[in-house]
Design an enzyme around this catalytic site. Structure first.
Site, mmCIF file in Angstrom:
data_model
loop_
_atom_site.group_PDB
_atom_site.id
_atom_site.type_symbol
_atom_site.label_atom_id
_atom_site.label_comp_id
_atom_site.label_asym_id
_atom_site.label_seq_id
_atom_site.Cartn_x
_atom_site.Cartn_y
_atom_site.Cartn_z
ATOM 1 N N SER A 120 0.822 -1.209 0.000
ATOM 2 C CA SER A 120 0.000 0.000 0.000
ATOM 3 C C SER A 120 0.855 1.258 0.000
ATOM 4 O O SER A 120 0.342 2.334 -0.252
ATOM 5 C CB SER A 120 -0.946 0.001 1.199
ATOM 6 O OG SER A 120 -0.238 -0.265 2.372
ATOM 7 N N HIS A 141 -3.157 -3.411 -5.723
ATOM 8 C CA HIS A 141 -3.422 -2.960 -4.356
ATOM 9 C C HIS A 141 -4.906 -3.063 -4.009
ATOM 10 O O HIS A 141 -5.721 -2.236 -4.451
ATOM 11 C CB HIS A 141 -2.921 -1.506 -4.192
ATOM 12 C CG HIS A 141 -3.168 -0.943 -2.830
ATOM 13 N ND1 HIS A 141 -3.591 0.345 -2.611
ATOM 14 C CD2 HIS A 141 -3.069 -1.507 -1.603
ATOM 15 C CE1 HIS A 141 -3.743 0.547 -1.311
ATOM 16 N NE2 HIS A 141 -3.430 -0.565 -0.689
ATOM 17 N N GLU A 153 -6.364 -1.039 -7.038
ATOM 18 C CA GLU A 153 -5.501 -0.153 -7.821
ATOM 19 C C GLU A 153 -4.505 -1.037 -8.580
ATOM 20 O O GLU A 153 -3.833 -1.877 -7.971
ATOM 21 C CB GLU A 153 -4.744 0.809 -6.907
ATOM 22 C CG GLU A 153 -5.662 1.816 -6.243
ATOM 23 C CD GLU A 153 -4.932 2.722 -5.263
ATOM 24 O OE1 GLU A 153 -5.230 3.914 -5.246
ATOM 25 O OE2 GLU A 153 -4.074 2.234 -4.509
ATOM 26 N N ASN A 191 -4.920 6.386 -1.395
ATOM 27 C CA ASN A 191 -4.281 6.909 -0.177
ATOM 28 C C ASN A 191 -3.849 8.362 -0.353
ATOM 29 O O ASN A 191 -3.777 9.119 0.607
ATOM 30 C CB ASN A 191 -3.092 6.042 0.234
ATOM 31 C CG ASN A 191 -3.546 4.858 1.073
ATOM 32 O OD1 ASN A 191 -4.625 4.877 1.651
ATOM 33 N ND2 ASN A 191 -2.736 3.820 1.125
#
Ligand code: NAI
Length: 506
Positions: A120, A141, A153, A191
């Site tokens: 991540s 991800h 992702e 994120n």
């Protein structure tokens, strides 16, 4: 069908077991490996129980249950993965460990097998740099819990082959997940986009504007978030969230837009990590929040008229109706009467600036949020010169119809406005950097973070020009580059275009 015949998942923890279940359910053979044999058995057991529960509820048939379980098998040695054409790594978040594993896998698997990492926060390009064939390495991800969070992702390292990205995306779609293809940029997409909601809430807390519980209530009720930022910190663990904030801030070379909160290190040292330690921003007993005792405010006599600085006729009528239900009078003159309580309704400005600009009587003037969520929760903003009885009258009168009232300290953009503007501005910056196209950004954020709108859709919903005004006021107040306007936002306001308007890449 998928172009992959057998998937090897390395690391059988929370993520690895979820990834295994997802693809086994989608019809692909999966081998599950871990350096600890017991972790493999636990993961298989966990998945068996989860699928059996689904069967008991009638979500899958007994036949589907049986074949899905057959498709998931243990691989107690790495060598057993030699025949896999896709290897997905979900081991400990450590660059050396991941590079070492990828080097070993390269020696083991066929030349055209794809190597994917569920990291991540680590750079895919950096992981791939340890490999002989970095073009076969990509990020994949997932989000926790993998089977429920319908997004992944697909991260393109600097040397990743286009075909690898296409194959992984097709596999994800086949399993019912949205594949958000992103470059190898700090925080990838989700994120990165999540670096406004929590951090801006921490900034509001750090300035003593409101308590965590107030901030959570206001953001849930006024903007429609399912969870407040402090509830979320407590759920995820402040240690985890802070590490993401620090990592992204570092990777963007200390860009002030991403500055983590200086409130956090002491909280970490004190073990205030959230639910997992029993105390974070809230206190927990047996998994439930221990609520603070409610303080009932003594009623006051409403003996002054109100005057409102608001040109929106519909909002004036609404406020007038609430005040009248409290037995208060709303003056209609251009200027306030000599005894009136003056309510200003700023967009972006703090109460002090709005009161000073209109040259209103300091002790009798305060601010009311009308931009976001007036019908569900009222927010009044005080300032250092406000008379206590004026505040008490305003609080009581504006809650006369039963809508709860929060009183916060002076802040440019109250709470909802500035958090909203920060989310939109960061989304615009992500679009400007061409990390993804506007539609992918908004869909990914809604799926992964559960926001009621994507950042750009949020901006269009509340008006891009309004968002620009809030940001400019924040920038004027703090004079910090943290609040600088994204060119993507400014240009679309100048041209009268929606923020979701895409732009060609160079
Ligand atoms: P976890 O701690 O639950 O599981 C990791 C597993 O990997 C453990 O069972 C451990 O024994 C095993 N392992 C460690 N080193 C190994 C090695 N060299 N070879 C084989 N097995 C090894 O961790 P979790 O939460 O499943 O995370 C795994 C990866 O996924 C990490 O890179 C993490 O950053 C990433 N990730 C985690 C998310 C989460 O919410 N937990 C979300 C998205 C990504």
């Amino acid at each position: 069908m998928t172009t992959f015949k057998q998937i090897g998942v390395i690391g059988s923890g929370a993520m690895g077991r979820g990834i295994a279940q997802l693809f086994a359910s989608a019809g692909v053979e999966v081998l599950l490996h871990d350096s600890r044999s017991e972790a493999i058995e636990q993961a298989l057991m966990h998945n068996r129980e989860s699928l059996e529960r689904a069967a008991a509820k009638g979500k899958i048939s007994a036949d589907v249950l049986a074949v899905t379980l057959e498709r998931m098998r243990a691989a107690h040695t790495l060598q057993e993965l030699a025949g896999c054409d896709l290897l997905i790594e979900a081991i400990v978040e450590n660059l050396d460990a991941k590079q070492k594993l990828f080097r070993e896998l390269e020696q083991l698997v066929s030349r055209d097998a794809v190597l994917a990492s569920n990291t991540s926060s680590l750079s895919i390009t950096l992981i791939a740099s340890a490999c002989e064939h970095p073009q076969r390495v990509a990020g994949f991800h997932f989000f926790n819990p993998v089977t429920l969070m319908k997004i992944v992702e697909v991260v393109r390292g600097e040397r990743t082959a286009t075909q690898v990205i296409e194959r992984l995306s097709a596999l994800a779609q086949h399993a019912g997940h949205f594949a958000a293809v992103t470059p190898d940029s700090p925080g990838f997409l989700v994120n990165h986009a999540g670096r406004a909601y929590g951090p801006e809430a921490l900034r509001i807390l750090a300035e003593g504007i409101a308590t965590p519980a107030q901030i959570d209530r206001i953001l849930r009720d006024c903007l429609g978030f399912r969870m407040g930022p402090f509830e979320l910190f407590d759920l995820v663990g402040l240690d985890i969230s802070h590490a993401v904030m620090e990592s992204i801030h570092d990777q963007f070379y200390q860009d002030p837009r991403y500055t983590p909160s200086s409130l956090v290190p002491a909280r970490l040292a004190a073990g205030l990590l959230g639910r997992k330690t029993g105390q974070g921003f809230y206190r927990y007993e047996e998994g439930r929040v221990v609520e603070d005792a409610r303080v009932e405010l003594p009623p006051v006599a409403i003996n002054q008229p109100f005057w409102l600085d608001c040109r929106d006729a519909a909002m004036r009528d609404k406020i007038g109706a609430v005040l009248s239900s409290a037995g208060a009078v709303l003056e209609q003159g251009e200027q306030p009467g000599s005894n009136a309580i003056c309510l200003v309704t700023p967009l972006g400005e703090d109460a002090s600036s709005a009161i000073a600009r209109r040259q209103l009587p300091v002790a009798r003037s305060l601010a009311l949020e009308t931009f976001a969520g007036f019908d569900r929760r009222r927010v009044l903003m005080r300032h250092p010169g406000l008379d206590a009885n004026v505040l008490a009258q305003a609080r009581q009168a504006l809650g006369a119809d039963g809508v709860p009232v929060e009183v916060i300290n002076d802040s440019p953009g109250f709470i909802a406005q500035r958090v909203l503007a920060s989310i939109v501005n960061l989304g615009c910056e992500i679009a400007q950097r061409r990390i993804v196209d506007p539609a992918t950004l908004d869909r990914a954020v809604q799926l992964a973070l559960g926001y009621p709108h994507g950042p750009l859709g949020f901006g269009d919903q509340y008006g891009a020009m309004n968002i620009q005004q809030i940001l400019q006021a924040l920038h004027d107040c703090y004079q910090e580059p943290r609040y600088r306007l994204s060119p993507w936002l400014r240009r679309r306001v100048q041209l009268g275009l929606p923020l979701t308007t895409a732009e060609e890449s160079a």
